[in-house]
Design a protein around this motif. Structure first.
Motif, short mmCIF file in Angstrom:
data_model
loop_
_atom_site.label_atom_id
_atom_site.label_comp_id
_atom_site.label_asym_id
_atom_site.label_seq_id
_atom_site.Cartn_x
_atom_site.Cartn_y
_atom_site.Cartn_z
N TRP A 4 64.40 -73.24 78.56
CA TRP A 4 63.20 -72.84 78.43
C TRP A 4 62.25 -73.18 79.61
CZ3 TRP A 4 59.91 -77.02 77.28
CH2 TRP A 4 60.61 -78.01 76.75
N ALA A 6 60.17 -73.84 82.95
CA ALA A 6 59.38 -72.63 83.71
C ALA A 6 59.85 -72.86 85.38
CB ALA A 6 57.97 -73.13 83.91
N ARG A 36 57.82 -60.11 88.33
CA ARG A 36 57.43 -59.93 86.86
C ARG A 36 57.35 -61.25 86.30
NH1 ARG A 36 60.82 -56.19 82.68
NH2 ARG A 36 59.65 -56.70 80.65
N ARG A 38 57.68 -64.11 83.50
CA ARG A 38 58.86 -64.45 82.55
C ARG A 38 58.43 -63.76 81.12
NH1 ARG A 38 59.61 -70.24 81.08
NH2 ARG A 38 57.49 -70.43 81.79
N ARG A 39 59.49 -63.27 80.33
CA ARG A 39 59.29 -62.57 79.32
C ARG A 39 58.27 -63.51 78.01
NH1 ARG A 39 64.74 -59.54 77.94
NH2 ARG A 39 64.87 -58.15 79.76
N GLU A 42 54.82 -62.98 79.55
CA GLU A 42 54.32 -61.65 79.22
C GLU A 42 53.90 -61.55 77.88
OE1 GLU A 42 56.13 -58.06 82.10
OE2 GLU A 42 57.68 -59.03 80.40
N GLU A 159 50.86 -69.27 85.06
CA GLU A 159 51.38 -68.80 83.69
C GLU A 159 50.37 -68.95 82.69
OE1 GLU A 159 56.05 -68.83 84.42
OE2 GLU A 159 55.22 -70.62 83.71
#
Length: 397
Positions: A4, A6, A36, A38-39, A42, A159
């Motif tokens: 996990w 970053a 894009r 990171r999910r 998002e 982020e």
């Protein structure tokens, strides 16, 4: 490095922060980002935008007063291990100009330690004891997003949703009670973005494991105190029995091969235990004594439908009553009418809904009923537990 994280090892943090800033601006303006997000980012941005938040206008922080923070500390479940967390994390945080933050399950900051200079920067951001750091309060941040995702989260620079948080990194992981499984809070390490070290995430994970181990050790000590306090009773009791705590963990057993845990005891509510059958929990000090109902008087119950449904239960250990919904009363009456053979979920579904398409709904109805009546209703198939007699008065269900 945790999955996990970053930032990958060897990443140029300054360059990465500039790229993320362009990504942040493009996505929130509805444009096409250079890469894009990171999910996890998002998903969080989507939730926060759905709340109508503005990244350039932080919502006001209204920290709780000191006495409210102290009250939350006492009830958080983490007070017993916060010193252990500090021992693991604070030295590293101070050396790297970071902060160690511990919140409760609501995202309220309860403890904060670390570099004095970084604490001053955090104060200006509203990242202080008593402040709430959920996504709904301050946008995408590791604490709030860890709560929303029920998983560890690390965020770097842009982020974060709020522009004011872009100079920061944060690494947060949830802490759960090893006894009940419930969420107790979040441990977070935060600091200046360009000081992020790849080992920070692993250090946070380690501190959470140590905290949960400490909580379990204290639980074992509690079980040992239960055993000692109940020693005279256990030494003279006849027949099989269990001594359990308020969460159903077994402190002592006699004459029965039981697992480590049974269902949570509730005063007056029958409890089915493998090897013992139907029991009515008896309070013993800070624990519960479970013995077979066959050794005592049978249980008689009345389902009164004269007005709003009420279940009245009498047995050798006293009596209790509980209000039921009409649906719960209907399910209980159907189960009782089926006799010892009982009903499976399909048969109950047909009786309740008139067709074969409601097996899952029937199971859910029984689950809701058992939250009220406990193990008066047995499973597989659904039937009254052994030794329970039920009469229905005042009309049909």
């Amino acid at each position: 490095m945790p999955a996990w994280s970053a930032v990958a090892p060897g990443t140029d943090l300054s360059t990465h922060a500039r790229v993320l800033s362009r990504v942040h601006d493009a996505v929130l303006a509805g444009g096409r980002p250079p890469v894009r997000p990171r999910r996890v980012v998002e998903r969080s941005w989507s939730r926060v935008l759905g709340l109508g938040m503005d990244p350039d206008r932080p919502r006001p922080r209204d920290p709780l007063p000191a006495d409210a923070v102290q009250a939350r500390r006492r009830t958080s479940g983490l007070e017993a291990v916060v010193d252990e967390l500090r021992q693991v994390l604070v030295g590293v945080a101070e050396a790297s100009h970071g902060l160690v933050v511990v919140t409760d399950a609501d995202g309220v900051v309860l403890w904060r330690d670390g570099s004095a200079a970084t604490r001053r920067h955090a104060d200006r951001l509203g990242f202080a004891e008593g402040a709430t750091w959920t996504e709904a309060a301050v946008g995408t941040n590791a604490i709030g997003t860890a709560l929303a995702e029920a998983a560890p989260v690390q965020l770097f620079s842009a982020e974060h949703f709020e522009a004011a948080q872009h100079p920061w990194y944060c690494s947060a992981a949830p802490v759960h009670s090893p006894v009940t499984g419930e969420l107790l809070g979040v441990v977070d390490v935060s600091g200046p973005a360009l000081t992020l070290h790849p080992a920070i995430g692993a250090l946070v994970e380690t501190s959470v494991r140590l905290a949960e181990t400490g909580l379990w050790r204290r639980h074992e000590q509690h079980l040992d105190r239960l055993r000692r306090a109940a020693g005279p009773v256990l030494g003279t009791a006849r027949g099989p029995l269990l001594l359990v705590d308020d969460d159903g963990w077994v402190a002592a057993r006699s004459g029965v091969a039981a697992g480590a845990r049974v269902a949570v005891p509730r005063a007056g509510r029958p409890l089915a235990v493998a090897g013992l059958g139907l029991c009515t929990p008896e309070r013993l000090g800070e624990g519960w004594l479970l013995r077979p109902a066959e050794a005592r008087a049978p249980v008689s119950a009345e389902l009164d439908l004269t007005a709003a449904p009420v279940l009245r239960v009498r047995g050798g250990d006293g009596s209790w009553s509980a209000g039921l919904t009409r649906r719960q009363a209907q399910v209980l009456a159907l189960v009782a009418a089926a006799g010892p053979a009982g009903l499976d979920a399909a048969a109950l579904g047909r009786a309740l809904f008139g067709d074969d398409g409601h097996v899952v709904a029937a199971r859910a109805e029984v689950s809701r009923l058992r939250r009220v009546v406990g193990d008066l209703v047995a499973l597989a198939p659904y039937r009254l537990a052994g030794g329970v007699a039920l009469t229905v008065t005042g009309g049909g269900a």
